[in-house]
Design an enzyme around this catalytic site. Structure first.
Site, PDB file in Angstrom:
ATOM      1  CB  SER A   8      47.977  32.111  27.680  1.00 23.53           C
ATOM      2  OG  SER A   8      48.932  31.535  28.559  1.00 23.53           O
ATOM      3  CE1 TYR A  68      44.879  33.095  32.482  1.00 22.57           C
ATOM      4  CE2 TYR A  68      46.283  31.471  31.422  1.00 22.57           C
ATOM      5  CZ  TYR A  68      45.960  32.788  31.684  1.00 22.57           C
ATOM      6  OH  TYR A  68      46.715  33.812  31.124  1.00 22.57           O
TER       7      TYR A  68
HETATM    8  N1  LIG Z   1      51.134  38.160  32.627  1.00 23.96           N
HETATM    9  C1  LIG Z   1      51.257  36.947  32.128  1.00 23.96           C
HETATM   10  O1  LIG Z   1      52.154  36.170  32.525  1.00 23.96           O
HETATM   11  C2  LIG Z   1      50.338  36.486  31.022  1.00 23.96           C
HETATM   12  C3  LIG Z   1      50.707  35.363  30.259  1.00 23.96           C
HETATM   13  C4  LIG Z   1      49.870  34.932  29.237  1.00 23.96           C
HETATM   14  C5  LIG Z   1      48.684  35.591  28.985  1.00 23.96           C
HETATM   15  N2  LIG Z   1      48.339  36.664  29.748  1.00 23.96           N
HETATM   16  C6  LIG Z   1      47.066  37.311  29.461  1.00 23.96           C
HETATM   17  O2  LIG Z   1      47.280  38.681  29.252  1.00 23.96           O
HETATM   18  C7  LIG Z   1      46.082  39.397  29.527  1.00 23.96           C
HETATM   19  C8  LIG Z   1      46.398  40.608  30.386  1.00 23.96           C
HETATM   20  O3  LIG Z   1      46.925  40.160  31.602  1.00 23.96           O
HETATM   21  P1  LIG Z   1      48.017  40.965  32.441  1.00 23.96           P
HETATM   22  O4  LIG Z   1      49.112  40.021  32.734  1.00 23.96           O
HETATM   23  O5  LIG Z   1      48.307  42.270  31.809  1.00 23.96           O
HETATM   24  O6  LIG Z   1      47.198  41.126  33.809  1.00 23.96           O
HETATM   25  P2  LIG Z   1      46.761  42.415  34.675  1.00 23.96           P
HETATM   26  O7  LIG Z   1      46.097  41.854  35.869  1.00 23.96           O
HETATM   27  O8  LIG Z   1      47.916  43.334  34.840  1.00 23.96           O
HETATM   28  O9  LIG Z   1      45.696  43.147  33.724  1.00 23.96           O
HETATM   29  C9  LIG Z   1      44.429  42.611  33.481  1.00 23.96           C
HETATM   30  C10 LIG Z   1      43.445  43.766  33.377  1.00 23.96           C
HETATM   31  O10 LIG Z   1      42.173  43.196  33.015  1.00 23.96           O
HETATM   32  C11 LIG Z   1      41.186  43.882  33.775  1.00 23.96           C
HETATM   33  N3  LIG Z   1      39.979  43.056  33.864  1.00 23.96           N
HETATM   34  C12 LIG Z   1      39.791  41.933  34.606  1.00 23.96           C
HETATM   35  N4  LIG Z   1      38.537  41.488  34.476  1.00 23.96           N
HETATM   36  C13 LIG Z   1      37.908  42.338  33.632  1.00 23.96           C
HETATM   37  C14 LIG Z   1      36.606  42.414  33.096  1.00 23.96           C
HETATM   38  N5  LIG Z   1      35.667  41.515  33.452  1.00 23.96           N
HETATM   39  N6  LIG Z   1      36.306  43.404  32.232  1.00 23.96           N
HETATM   40  C15 LIG Z   1      37.226  44.331  31.905  1.00 23.96           C
HETATM   41  N7  LIG Z   1      38.487  44.325  32.382  1.00 23.96           N
HETATM   42  C16 LIG Z   1      38.823  43.331  33.236  1.00 23.96           C
HETATM   43  C17 LIG Z   1      41.831  44.122  35.129  1.00 23.96           C
HETATM   44  O11 LIG Z   1      41.163  45.117  35.879  1.00 23.96           O
HETATM   45  C18 LIG Z   1      43.248  44.506  34.699  1.00 23.96           C
HETATM   46  O12 LIG Z   1      43.355  45.893  34.511  1.00 23.96           O
HETATM   47  C19 LIG Z   1      45.128  38.381  30.164  1.00 23.96           C
HETATM   48  O13 LIG Z   1      44.203  37.923  29.201  1.00 23.96           O
HETATM   49  C20 LIG Z   1      46.061  37.260  30.589  1.00 23.96           C
HETATM   50  O14 LIG Z   1      45.408  36.005  30.663  1.00 23.96           O
HETATM   51  C21 LIG Z   1      49.134  37.121  30.749  1.00 23.96           C
END
Ligand SMILES: NC(=O)c1ccc[n+]([C@@H]2O[C@H](COP(=O)([O-])OP(=O)(O)OC[C@H]3O[C@@H](n4cnc5c(N)ncnc54)[C@H](O)[C@@H]3O)[C@@H](O)[C@H]2O)c1
Length: 246
Positions: free
Chosen positions: A138, A151
């Site tokens: 991130s 985080y």
């Molecule tokens: N959306 C943003 O702004 C953003 C920015 C930077 C990084 N990220 C990173 O991107 C990645 C995906 O996030 P997203 O935004 O798509 O969120 P999201 O909530 O849409 O998707 C996350 C998914 O991870 C699954 N999950 C959570 N805990 C879990 C576990 N213990 N085992 C297996 N699956 C699990 C959830 O059920 C969900 O389907 C994450 O690592 C997040 O930190 C997101």
């Protein structure tokens, strides 16, 4: 095509960036396993996609046994040429109020989970001397932000474990990289109010949030042989967020 006929695991594949990556892999002719703890969403996605090149497997990245079982099942289903190590949760807590359990939960999923999945991936990739792992970091692994102690620590850790894994495996035909998204329009941002979201848009040089598909295209590039000379790298996909102030 870049991923045609190959097999991939996407953790956190039932939603957001993971879901977009699943769709992109399938669109490019690959096979994919949606690995998640949200069985309902994962199974619904697999059904909607309507192809025998995808299936849902329930796996909590925190549980080493479930992770090992995931890889065994994925190996039988489509093989494991690449892994998007993406499952994660968001967490906003003033540091002074962050309890032991608040801290541990985020570290368990966002950092230790990434290690457990990468470890299982290496055990499957090393005998074949090939594979590609992309870890989801991130912008918050690169810059500070108030109220995200666990985080930010986890994402900083993901950046550096990526380098360690890459160095260990570079001569084994395995590449390990990370992506660092800016703020992306996914359910993880649901906890934020509109005013906060509008403020966040302004922090990106492009003046908007990212779309999950824009992260997925970078991930599939890194997973594919198009990135054959890239390992130990982080790709910022952040609409200019970390470029500085304009
Ligand atoms: N959306 C943003 O702004 C953003 C920015 C930077 C990084 N990220 C990173 O991107 C990645 C995906 O996030 P997203 O935004 O798509 O969120 P999201 O909530 O849409 O998707 C996350 C998914 O991870 C699954 N999950 C959570 N805990 C879990 C576990 N213990 N085992 C297996 N699956 C699990 C959830 O059920 C969900 O389907 C994450 O690592 C997040 O930190 C997101």
């Amino acid at each position: 095509m870049r991923v045609d006929g190959k097999g991939f695991i996407v953790t956190g594949g039932a939603s957001g960036i993971g879901e977009a990556t699943i769709r992109r892999i399938l669109a490019e002719g690959g096979n994919a396993v949606i690995a998640d703890i949200n069985k309902e969403a994962g199974e619904a996605l697999a059904e909607e996609l309507g192809t025998d090149r995808v299936r849902y497997l329930n796996a909590d990245v925190v549980d080493s046994h479930e992770v090992e079982a995931l890889f065994e099942a994925a190996e039988r289903f489509c093989g494991v040429d690449g892994v998007f190590n993406n499952a994660g949760i968001g967490a906003i807590t003033p540091s002074a109020e962050c309890s032991d359990s608040d801290w541990q939960k985020v570290i368990d999923i966002n950092l230790t989970g990434v290690f457990k999945v990468a470890r299982a991936a290496l055990r499957h990739m090393q005998p074949r001397q090939q594979g590609s792992i992309v870890n989801c970091a991130s912008i918050l692994g690169h810059i500070g932000q108030s109220q995200t102690p666990a985080y930010s620590a986890a994402k900083g850790g993901v950046l550096n474990i990526t380098r360690t894994l890459a160095l260990e495996t570079a001569r084994q035909g395995i590449r390990v990289n990370s992506v660092s998204p800016g703020y992306v329009n996914t359910p993880i941002l649901e906890a934020l109010d509109q005013e906060t979201l509008d403020g966040l848009k302004e922090l990106h040089a492009v003046g908007r949030l990212g779309q999950p598909e824009e992260i997925a295209s970078a991930v599939v590039f890194l997973l594919s042989d198009d990135a054959s000379f890239i390992t130990g790298a982080d790709l910022l996909v952040d609409g200019g967020f970390t470029a500085g102030k304009s």
